[in-house]
Design an enzyme around this catalytic site. Structure first.
Site, PDB file in Angstrom:
ATOM      1  N   GLN A 242       0.833  -1.192   0.000  1.00 52.34           N
ATOM      2  CA  GLN A 242       0.000   0.000   0.000  1.00 52.34           C
ATOM      3  C   GLN A 242       0.871   1.246   0.000  1.00 52.34           C
ATOM      4  O   GLN A 242       2.057   1.201   0.342  1.00 52.34           O
ATOM      5  CB  GLN A 242      -0.931  -0.022   1.214  1.00 52.34           C
ATOM      6  CG  GLN A 242      -1.813  -1.275   1.233  1.00 52.34           C
ATOM      7  CD  GLN A 242      -2.873  -1.248   2.298  1.00 52.34           C
ATOM      8  OE1 GLN A 242      -3.426  -0.201   2.612  1.00 52.34           O
ATOM      9  NE2 GLN A 242      -3.188  -2.414   2.851  1.00 52.34           N
ATOM     10  N   LYS A 258       1.199   7.769   6.247  1.00 53.28           N
ATOM     11  CA  LYS A 258       0.170   6.842   5.792  1.00 53.28           C
ATOM     12  C   LYS A 258      -1.143   7.610   5.721  1.00 53.28           C
ATOM     13  O   LYS A 258      -1.542   8.262   6.691  1.00 53.28           O
ATOM     14  CB  LYS A 258       0.030   5.649   6.754  1.00 53.28           C
ATOM     15  CG  LYS A 258       1.168   4.652   6.649  1.00 53.28           C
ATOM     16  CD  LYS A 258       0.879   3.374   7.438  1.00 53.28           C
ATOM     17  CE  LYS A 258       2.008   2.368   7.267  1.00 53.28           C
ATOM     18  NZ  LYS A 258       1.740   1.090   7.969  1.00 53.28           N
ATOM     19  N   GLU A 279      -4.677  -0.758   5.307  1.00 56.32           N
ATOM     20  CA  GLU A 279      -3.931  -0.242   6.447  1.00 56.32           C
ATOM     21  C   GLU A 279      -4.621   1.020   6.943  1.00 56.32           C
ATOM     22  O   GLU A 279      -5.088   1.838   6.153  1.00 56.32           O
ATOM     23  CB  GLU A 279      -2.481   0.052   6.060  1.00 56.32           C
ATOM     24  CG  GLU A 279      -1.684  -1.198   5.747  1.00 56.32           C
ATOM     25  CD  GLU A 279      -0.205  -0.923   5.572  1.00 56.32           C
ATOM     26  OE1 GLU A 279       0.214   0.237   5.808  1.00 56.32           O
ATOM     27  OE2 GLU A 279       0.532  -1.841   5.209  1.00 56.32           O
ATOM     28  N   LEU A 367      13.482   6.321  11.527  1.00 50.65           N
ATOM     29  CA  LEU A 367      14.663   5.783  12.194  1.00 50.65           C
ATOM     30  C   LEU A 367      15.928   6.304  11.517  1.00 50.65           C
ATOM     31  O   LEU A 367      15.878   6.850  10.410  1.00 50.65           O
ATOM     32  CB  LEU A 367      14.635   4.252  12.138  1.00 50.65           C
ATOM     33  CG  LEU A 367      13.448   3.597  12.855  1.00 50.65           C
ATOM     34  CD1 LEU A 367      13.392   2.107  12.525  1.00 50.65           C
ATOM     35  CD2 LEU A 367      13.548   3.807  14.354  1.00 50.65           C
ATOM     36  N   ASP A 435      -1.022  -9.350  11.379  1.00 55.35           N
ATOM     37  CA  ASP A 435      -0.129  -9.122  10.235  1.00 55.35           C
ATOM     38  C   ASP A 435       1.341  -9.015  10.648  1.00 55.35           C
ATOM     39  O   ASP A 435       2.088  -8.217  10.092  1.00 55.35           O
ATOM     40  CB  ASP A 435      -0.573  -7.845   9.510  1.00 55.35           C
ATOM     41  CG  ASP A 435       0.124  -7.663   8.178  1.00 55.35           C
ATOM     42  OD1 ASP A 435       0.383  -8.665   7.495  1.00 55.35           O
ATOM     43  OD2 ASP A 435       0.407  -6.503   7.806  1.00 55.35           O
TER      44      ASP A 435
END
Length: 554
Positions: A242, A258, A279, A367, A435
Site C-alpha cells: 500500500q 500513511k 492499512e 529511524l 499481520d
C-alpha cells in the site's frame, strides 16, 4: 337559613372536591414526568434530581447537556439513558417511583445489552474524570508514577546504537576506542557532537532495549515538529502493498506518512483475510500510544496531521511516478493513488476528505538512515501463511512441541529475544494485529537486541472479535515476562484501566479521537483474556516456570 347553610355546605364540598382533583392530577403529572425523564422532571422530579446531583458530585448524570455529550463524543443512544438511570437506583424504568419503592423486591432486572454495557462504562469513566470523587487528576500521570514505570534502566556505553551517542556517554578512556565518522554519515565530528535538533537527539537515545528513554523530552519535541513544521519534500516509499510517503520537514527530519483510507467506525469485514485488509493510519497512532503505555518504547513516535493534498504533497514532490497519478474526482476532490504492489489504482484512490483539498494521515518519526544504522529482518516464528488454503507450520504442529523447537533455535535459545517476542505477542493481541510476518532489529547489537515495533497499520480492525490464535506463543509456551505480567495486572485495575489511559494519552493528537469507544473497551476485555491465560498456565506449571524473571536486580 337552612337553605343558605345547605348552599354554603354544597359550595365548600364542591370546592374541596375540585382541589382534591387538582392535587391528584398534579401528583400524577409529576410522577409521569419523573418516570419519563428523571433529570428534566418538575416538582418531585426536581427533588429526586437534587439527590442524584449530590451523589455524582454536583452534576446530574443524564441531564440534557450530558445526553448531547454522550451522543457527540461516544455515539451512545441517549434514549437508553433514562432506563439506565432508573435501573441504577433500583427502580423499574417502566414504573412510577412510588410503585417501584413498594415493589422493589419483586423487580427482576433484565440482562444488560451491549448498549447498556457501553453506556454504563462511559458513564462511570465520565463521572471519574469530571467529578473527582472516584478518581482525581490524570490516570496516565499516576500510571507513569507507579514503581513499575520507574524501574532503573541500566544502560552502558555499548548499549547505544549510534557512535556519537556512545561517545557522548563514554568515559575518557572509552572515547579512545570510539571512532567517529566511520558510519555516522557526518563529515564534521564537532557538528555531530553538538547537534541540537530534537529528531537527531532522539536518535541518539536509541539503545538495544528501546527507541527512547521514559522521560526523553525530545519525544514531544519531535511530535510537535511533525504536527506543525512545513513540508519541504515528498516522495514515495518503495515496496510494500500500500502507498506510503516519505516527508521531509523544515528541520530536515523525515517522517513516514500513511493516508486516511476509511472512517474510524468501519471495521474489517468478517469474511476478509487479514492480508487483504486496508492499512489504517489511526491504527499506527494508537499503536504508538499503546506501546508507550506498556512501557516497551519500541515503536517510533507517531502523530496525526491534516495535509493539503495540493500544496503540501503534490507541489512538494518531484517523484514522477507519484505525480502522474494525481487527478480531480467528479465532485472536485483532489485524488491520487501512487505506485505500489496492490492498492495503487483508481479503484483504491486516496482523495481529500475535507474542503476538496485536505487529507488526514499519520506521520511516524523515521529511524536513523540505513547507512548509519543498518537493520536485520527476521521471520516471525509464528508467522501466518498468507494463503487462503495453506496453513503455517505452527498451525499443524502440537503447540508445546513447536514452542520447544523455537526455544532451541538461536536467537531464542538464550538472551532477551524470546522475552521480547512474548512482549510482541501481548502487543499484537491487544491490537488484534494478525499481520506480524517479520520484525526488524539493529545489526549493531547482534542477537542481543529488542525488536523494533513497526508497521501496525492492520491493527484495530474489529471490536467484537478477539483473535485468540495471536496468543499461541504465550499459551503454548506458558511463558510471559514478569514485568509485562505485572503491568497488565496494573492496567486491569480501575485506577489505571487501559481504556482510560489510552483515551487520555491520545486525546491531544491533532486528529483525535483516534479510536472509537468500542475499540477502547475491547482493550480492557483483551487484558482480561491475557491474564486469564497466564493464570491457567501458572496453575498448571507454577509461577516460577511461567514468569520470565527480569526484575531480580531492580
Amino acid at each position: 337559613m337552612k337553605l343558605k347553610a345547605r348552599l354554603v355546605t354544597g359550595v365548600l364540598f364542591i370546592t374541596l372536591v375540585a382541589c382534591g382533583l387538582l392535587v391528584l392530577n398534579g401528583n400524577l403529572r409529576v410522577a409521569v414526568e419523573f418516570t419519563a425523564d428523571p433529570a428534566a422532571g418538575q416538582g418531585a422530579g426536581r427533588a429526586a434530581q437534587g439527590a442524584e446531583t449530590s451523589r455524582y458530585g454536583g452534576k446530574a448524570v443524564v441531564g440534557p447537556a450530558n445526553k448531547k455529550l454522550l451522543n457527540e463524543e461516544y455515539g451512545v443512544n441517549s434514549n437508553v439513558s433514562n432506563g439506565l438511570s432508573a435501573m441504577s437506583s433500583g427502580q423499574n424504568p417502566n414504573k412510577s417511583p412510588e410503585k417501584g419503592i413498594h415493589e422493589e423486591n419483586k423487580i427482576v432486572e433484565r440482562p444488560p445489552t451491549v448498549a447498556h454495557k457501553l453506556q454504563s462504562t462511559v458513564q462511570k469513566n465520565r463521572t471519574s474524570q469530571k467529578t473527582g470523587i472516584l478518581y482525581t487528576g490524570s490516570k496516565l500521570r499516576r500510571l507513569f508514577q507507579n514503581p513499575l514505570y520507574n524501574i532503573p534502566e541500566r544502560v552502558s556505553t555499548a548499549d547505544y546504537l549510534l557512535k556519537p551517542a556512545r561517545w557522548l556517554h563514554a568515559t575518557a578512556e572509552e572515547r579512545k576506542h570510539i571512532k567517529l565518522g566511520e558510519n555516522s554519515g557526518e563529515d564534521d565530528n564537532e557538528e555531530v557532537l553538538h547537534e541540537k535538533k530534537p529528531w537527531r537527539l532522539l536518535q541518539f537515545g536509541i539503545t538495544r532495549y528501546s527507541l527512547y528513554a521514559r522521560n526523553d523530552p525530545n519525544v514531544e519535541e519531535v511530535l510537535k515538529a511533525i504536527r506543525t513544521q512545513e513540508v519541504t519534500y515528498v516522495e514515495m516509499k518503495p515496496g510494500g502493498t500500500q502507498l506510503k510517503l516519505f516527508m521531509e520537514f523544515e528541520d530536515t527530519s523525515i517522517g513516514l506518512f500513511k493516508p486516511w483510507r476509511w472512517p474510524r467506525d468501519r471495521e474489517t469485514p468478517p469474511d476478509h483475510f487479514y492480508f487483504t485488509d486496508y492499512e489504517r493510519h489511526n491504527a499506527e497512532i494508537a499503536a504508538y500510544h499503546l506501546d508507550r503505555i506498556l512501557d516497551f518504547r519500541r515503536c517510533p513516535p507517531v502523530s496525526g496531521r491534516w495535509f493539503n493534498v495540493t500544496s503540501e504533497i503534490r507541489q512538494k514532490s518531484e517523484d514522477e511516478k507519484l505525480l502522474k497519478t494525481f487527478f480531480v474526482s467528479p465532485i472536485g476532490n483532489v485524488c491520487f493513488f501512487g505506485d505500489c504492489s496492490y492498492y495503487c489504482n483508481t479503484e483504491h484512490m486516496i482523495c481529500a476528505i475535507k474542503d476538496h483539498h485536505m487529507l488526514e494521515g499519520s506521520v511516524a518519526a523515521y529511524l536513523p538512515r540505513w547507512q548509519e544504522a543498518p537493520r536485520k529482518t527476521w521471520k516471525h516464528p509464528w508467522k501466518r501463511s498468507y494463503s487462503r488454503v495453506r496453513k503455517a507450520d505452527w498451525e499443524v504442529t502440537d503447540g508445546e512441541t513447536f514452542c520447544r523447537q523455537v526455544r532451541s533455535t538461536p536467537p531464542y535459545d538464550k538472551g532477551r529475544r524470546f522475552g521480547d517476542l512474548l512482549d510482541l505477542t501481548v502487543y499484537d493481541f491487544l491490537m488484534g494485529n494478525m499481520d506480524r510476518h517479520h520484525y526488524e532489529t539493529f545489526k549493531a547489537f547482534g542477537n542481543n537486541s529488542a525488536p523494533i515495533h513497526l508497521d501496525q497499520g492492520r491493527a484495530f480492525g474489529r471490536t467484537t472479535h478477539d483473535e485468540i490464535s495471536i496468543l499461541v506463543p504465550i499459551y503454548s509456551c506458558c511463558s510471559i515476562r514478569k514485568s509485562t505480567w505485572l503491568r497488565l495486572q496494573l492496567l486491569a485495575k480501575e485506577d489505571y484501566r487501559l481504556s482510560d489511559v489510552m483515551r487520555e494519552s491520545m486525546r491531544t493528537d491533532p486528529i483525535a479521537p483516534i479510536l472509537t469507544e468500542p475499540h477502547l473497551l475491547a482493550l480492557d476485555r483483551r487484558v482480561g483474556i491475557i491474564l486469564d491465560t497466564v493464570a491457567k498456565c501458572i496453575q498448571k506449571k507454577g509461577t516460577e516456570n511461567v514468569l520470565l524473571e527480569d526484575l531480580k536486580d531492580t
